[in-house]
Design a protein around this motif. Structure first.
Motif, PDB file in Angstrom:
ATOM      1  N   ALA A  69      17.401  12.525  31.980  1.00 36.42           N
ATOM      2  CA  ALA A  69      17.880  13.906  32.102  1.00 36.42           C
ATOM      3  C   ALA A  69      18.945  14.012  33.193  1.00 36.42           C
ATOM      4  O   ALA A  69      19.914  14.770  33.062  1.00 36.42           O
ATOM      5  CB  ALA A  69      16.708  14.841  32.405  1.00 36.42           C
ATOM      6  N   TYR A  70      18.768  13.255  34.267  1.00 36.83           N
ATOM      7  CA  TYR A  70      19.759  13.283  35.351  1.00 36.83           C
ATOM      8  C   TYR A  70      21.132  12.837  34.853  1.00 36.83           C
ATOM      9  O   TYR A  70      22.156  13.403  35.224  1.00 36.83           O
ATOM     10  CB  TYR A  70      19.293  12.382  36.499  1.00 36.83           C
ATOM     11  N   TYR A  97      12.713  23.960  35.315  1.00 38.92           N
ATOM     12  CA  TYR A  97      11.568  23.258  35.911  1.00 38.92           C
ATOM     13  C   TYR A  97      10.266  23.915  35.455  1.00 38.92           C
ATOM     14  O   TYR A  97       9.334  23.249  34.971  1.00 38.92           O
ATOM     15  CB  TYR A  97      11.718  23.325  37.428  1.00 38.92           C
ATOM     16  N   ALA A  98      10.195  25.250  35.577  1.00 39.94           N
ATOM     17  CA  ALA A  98       8.980  25.977  35.192  1.00 39.94           C
ATOM     18  C   ALA A  98       8.710  25.854  33.690  1.00 39.94           C
ATOM     19  O   ALA A  98       7.562  25.670  33.268  1.00 39.94           O
ATOM     20  CB  ALA A  98       9.107  27.448  35.584  1.00 39.94           C
ATOM     21  N   GLY A 126      15.757  20.633  34.906  1.00 46.73           N
ATOM     22  CA  GLY A 126      15.730  21.613  35.996  1.00 46.73           C
ATOM     23  C   GLY A 126      15.896  20.948  37.347  1.00 46.73           C
ATOM     24  O   GLY A 126      16.654  21.427  38.210  1.00 46.73           O
ATOM     25  N   LEU A 127      15.231  19.816  37.545  1.00 51.46           N
ATOM     26  CA  LEU A 127      15.366  19.084  38.804  1.00 51.46           C
ATOM     27  C   LEU A 127      16.795  18.599  38.999  1.00 51.46           C
ATOM     28  O   LEU A 127      17.302  18.553  40.122  1.00 51.46           O
ATOM     29  CB  LEU A 127      14.404  17.898  38.832  1.00 51.46           C
ATOM     30  N   LEU A 130      18.771  21.356  40.389  1.00 52.37           N
ATOM     31  CA  LEU A 130      18.412  21.564  41.800  1.00 52.37           C
ATOM     32  C   LEU A 130      19.056  20.503  42.690  1.00 52.37           C
ATOM     33  O   LEU A 130      19.602  20.815  43.753  1.00 52.37           O
ATOM     34  CB  LEU A 130      16.892  21.529  41.969  1.00 52.37           C
ATOM     35  N   GLU A 131      18.999  19.246  42.255  1.00 46.10           N
ATOM     36  CA  GLU A 131      19.565  18.178  43.081  1.00 46.10           C
ATOM     37  C   GLU A 131      21.090  18.245  43.116  1.00 46.10           C
ATOM     38  O   GLU A 131      21.704  17.984  44.147  1.00 46.10           O
ATOM     39  CB  GLU A 131      19.108  16.811  42.569  1.00 46.10           C
ATOM     40  N   THR A 132      21.708  18.586  41.984  1.00 47.61           N
ATOM     41  CA  THR A 132      23.161  18.700  41.936  1.00 47.61           C
ATOM     42  C   THR A 132      23.640  19.807  42.861  1.00 47.61           C
ATOM     43  O   THR A 132      24.726  19.722  43.441  1.00 47.61           O
ATOM     44  CB  THR A 132      23.638  18.966  40.498  1.00 47.61           C
ATOM     45  N   ALA A 133      22.827  20.842  43.027  1.00 43.19           N
ATOM     46  CA  ALA A 133      23.185  21.950  43.915  1.00 43.19           C
ATOM     47  C   ALA A 133      22.784  21.686  45.357  1.00 43.19           C
ATOM     48  O   ALA A 133      23.595  21.799  46.279  1.00 43.19           O
ATOM     49  CB  ALA A 133      22.517  23.238  43.429  1.00 43.19           C
TER      50      ALA A 133
END
Length: 412
Positions: A69-70, A97-98, A126-127, A130-133
């Motif tokens: 997914a990453y 994520y949720a 979703g992760l 979050l990590e990209t941001a």
């Protein structure tokens, strides 16, 4: 193609760390969330091997779905944030994520490994957002010269989440008196539904909180750096390569950790191995705090090189396979790998200017190394798990080179 933000407001306050303290604290909470998800992942490998009768090689498809997914979502996430800003990118990530966590419930109801892979892919998407941001956002929320220190400090809480995850899993997934798998998936449903509810609550909190947008082109050390095409920044290109191999090593080491321990010593069962994994992730967390402190005195690239060289030696002992000595060496690897991801990331996106969000996307895409290498380790492990750890050994050689030479910024 150069990417520029078109809609998010730019913070007009002076660049002072105090102006960004609360946003930094809030964004740091995200590091705990994806650390928790990752900490649960490695124990799920062994849980599904027993509860769903899947092979070691097939169980590593969990890592393939998670880190795949990453690779697929990072660039679209970067483009989304470039247009709509960091805040909306974070909220999108929390909602995905949720959603993925909630989907663990029907996956367990159907006892479908394939459905689990889909749910995990959505959760990991979703992760990825979050990590990209969060990773680049932390590097620009303050003085550029302390970006590596700041990102390592935030990543410490990622380590805390990774440490707590296996503790939860050991107590809930392996829950009978013998420490072996109970054979049902009810515990998986419970854990992930609770996580989904908590993540939704945090999404609401972010929605109601103001986060300043930073204009990265104003914080480069040299304006000529901002004008260079992204792939002419060689320290960034080498950083993506180093990150690929580092994540490959980290994920592979943890994915087969329980298998390695149970094969190394007969008295180590699944539950005890899960606790050893938790201790290893505690060492990982301690390593983050110790490494962050050391960066006050030692240059980040030098510390990266030293830690990578130590891990090369430790991996040799792991491959050698000498009972408890090798188990303890494997656990020690977690301490010395702790600073690698944030340090490579911060060094790789330094001085990218308006390319920062796009550069961050490629750094996150390189996490696909975690999807590919564990599968090959799984294949090698069929003849003995110890042999599979040759792959992380080779990966740490690449990381050591980046800290020695590859990180250097070439001036125009």
């Amino acid at each position: 193609m150069a990417l520029t933000s078109t809609s998010a407001p730019v913070a007009t306050t002076s660049r002072n760390d105090k102006n960004y303290l609360f946003p930094l604290i809030l964004v740091t909470s995200l590091f705990f969330l994806w650390g928790l998800a990752y900490g649960l992942l490695d124990v799920l490998n062994k849980h599904f091997q027993d509860a769903m009768n899947v092979t070691k090689a097939r169980s590593t498809l969990l890592q393939a779905a998670y880190f795949g997914a990453y690779f697929l979502i990072a660039l679209p996430a970067g483009l989304f944030m470039n247009k709509y800003g960091y805040k909306k990118g974070i909220i999108l990530g929390l909602l995905l994520y949720a959603t993925g966590a909630f989907l663990f419930f029907p996956s367990a109801q159907m006892a479908s490994f394939d459905f689990f892979l889909l749910a995990l892919f959505i959760l990991a998407s979703g992760l990825t957002c979050l990590e990209t941001a969060a990773n680049p956002y932390v590097t620009v929320l303050g003085k550029p010269e302390t970006s590596e220190f700041r990102l390592n400090l935030s990543q410490c809480f990622n380590g805390v989440g990774s440490f707590i995850g296996p503790i939860i899993a050991a107590n809930v997934f392996f829950n009978d008196a013998s420490g072996k798998d109970s054979g049902n998936l009810d515990s998986v449903k419970l854990v992930y539904v609770i996580i989904a509810i908590v993540v939704l609550f945090i999404a609401v909190l972010f929605w109601r909180t103001y986060l300043p947008e930073i204009k990265e082109s104003e914080i480069v050390s040299d304006k000529l750096q901002d004008k260079k095409p992204l792939f002419q920044h060689t320290h960034f290109v080498y950083g993506v390569i180093a990150q690929f191999f580092y994540v490959a090593a980290q994920v592979g080491i943890a994915a087969l950790f329980i298998n390695y321990c149970t094969e190394a010593k007969n008295e180590i069962d699944n539950s005890k191995a899960a606790y050893l994994l938790s201790i290893s992730l505690l060492l990982f967390t301690i390593g983050r705090f110790v490494g962050t402190a050391l960066m006050r005195k030692v240059a980040p690239n030098k510390l990266l090189t030293i830690f990578a060289l130590v891990n090369i030696v430790l991996c040799v002992i792991v491959v050698w396979g000498k009972d408890w000595l090798s188990v303890y060496s494997l656990m020690s690897v977690f301490f010395f790998e702790s600073i690698m991801f944030p340090t490579i990331f911060a060094l790789g996106v330094k001085d990218l200017g308006h390319h920062t969000k796009k550069g961050s996307s490629f750094q996150i895409m390189s996490i696909v190394g975690g999807a590919l290498m564990p599968y090959f380790m799984g294949l090698l492990s069929e003849k003995g798990t110890a042999q599979a750890y040759i792959i992380p050994l080779l990966c740490f050689i690449v990381v050591a080179w980046y800290g020695w030479k590859g990180y250097k910024i070439k001036r125009t």
